[in-house]
Design a protein around this motif. Structure first.
Motif, PDB file in Angstrom:
ATOM      1  N   ARG A 227      48.139  64.426  58.523  1.00  0.00           N
ATOM      2  CA  ARG A 227      47.215  64.516  57.386  1.00  0.00           C
ATOM      3  C   ARG A 227      45.992  63.635  57.623  1.00  0.00           C
TER       4      ARG A 227
ATOM      5  N   GLU B  84      51.314  69.483  54.036  1.00  0.00           N
ATOM      6  CA  GLU B  84      50.796  69.154  52.718  1.00  0.00           C
ATOM      7  C   GLU B  84      49.804  70.253  52.334  1.00  0.00           C
ATOM      8  N   THR B  85      50.183  71.094  51.428  1.00  0.00           N
ATOM      9  CA  THR B  85      49.375  72.270  51.119  1.00  0.00           C
ATOM     10  C   THR B  85      48.014  71.901  50.532  1.00  0.00           C
ATOM     11  N   THR B  86      47.928  70.792  49.817  1.00  0.00           N
ATOM     12  CA  THR B  86      46.641  70.384  49.257  1.00  0.00           C
ATOM     13  C   THR B  86      45.647  70.093  50.373  1.00  0.00           C
TER      14      THR B  86
ATOM     15  N   PHE C 141      44.641  73.312  52.074  1.00  0.00           N
ATOM     16  CA  PHE C 141      43.711  74.061  51.230  1.00  0.00           C
ATOM     17  C   PHE C 141      42.312  73.458  51.302  1.00  0.00           C
ATOM     18  N   ILE C 142      42.221  72.139  51.246  1.00  0.00           N
ATOM     19  CA  ILE C 142      40.913  71.472  51.328  1.00  0.00           C
ATOM     20  C   ILE C 142      40.266  71.738  52.683  1.00  0.00           C
TER      21      ILE C 142
END
Length: 172
Positions: A78, A129-131, A134-135
């Motif tokens: 991440r 981490e899908t957030t 997506f970002i």
């Protein structure tokens, strides 16, 4: 013809080297977590036999270390995605700043920014981490749409077309 081929080769080579530079720079100055080593005393336990208490404790400790490493690795991915995403935006911005100076150099920097953006998206997938994913994909989409519109779809004004023609004749 030969000069145009070399320009294309140079553009791709510069783009690839810039993406490698960013990826290796991140790895050099922000190394990932080290994979845990299995406990030295653990031995293979056949399924037909029952492990001793000591072997069970060693297996549980190895499992705990492995899970901790996986969590650390996801956090690392991440963080790498965030840094690579920032670097790609900087490279793509630099390509816009240099757009009028040298088309071949600008295209190489833009390609390097796009390759780095792909790397950032890949690392965000590795973080699970899908957030963040997506970002990263959202930023990628916005940047690609903006660059595409700016470079390929805006109207060629007569003065801009003449400038492009002069640059091509000068070999820039």
């Amino acid at each position: 013809m030969d000069n145009n081929v070399m320009k294309i080769v140079y553009t791709f080579f510069l783009g690839a080297l810039l993406a490698l530079f960013v990826g290796l720079g991140i790895q050099t100055f922000y190394p990932g977590p080290e994979m845990p080593e299995p406990t030295s005393g653990i031995e293979f336990v056949p399924e037909s036999s029952t492990p001793t208490e000591e072997q069970r404790e060693e297996m549980a400790e190895n499992e705990r270390q492995w899970r901790q490493w996986q969590e650390d690795q996801q956090a690392y991915s991440r963080n790498v995605a965030v840094v690579a995403l920032g670097a790609s935006v900087v490279l793509l911005g630099l390509s816009l700043v240099l757009e009028k100076r040298n088309r071949v150099l600008t295209n190489g920097i833009m390609l390097g920014g796009l390759f780095t953006l792909l790397y950032a998206i890949g690392r965000s997938f590795a973080s699970t981490e899908t957030t963040m994913t997506f970002i990263a994909v959202g930023v990628g989409l916005a940047v690609v749409l903006f660059l595409g519109h700016r470079r390929f779809f805006r109207e060629n004004r007569p003065d801009t077309a003449q400038d492009d023609e002069r640059r091509e004749q000068a070999g820039v």
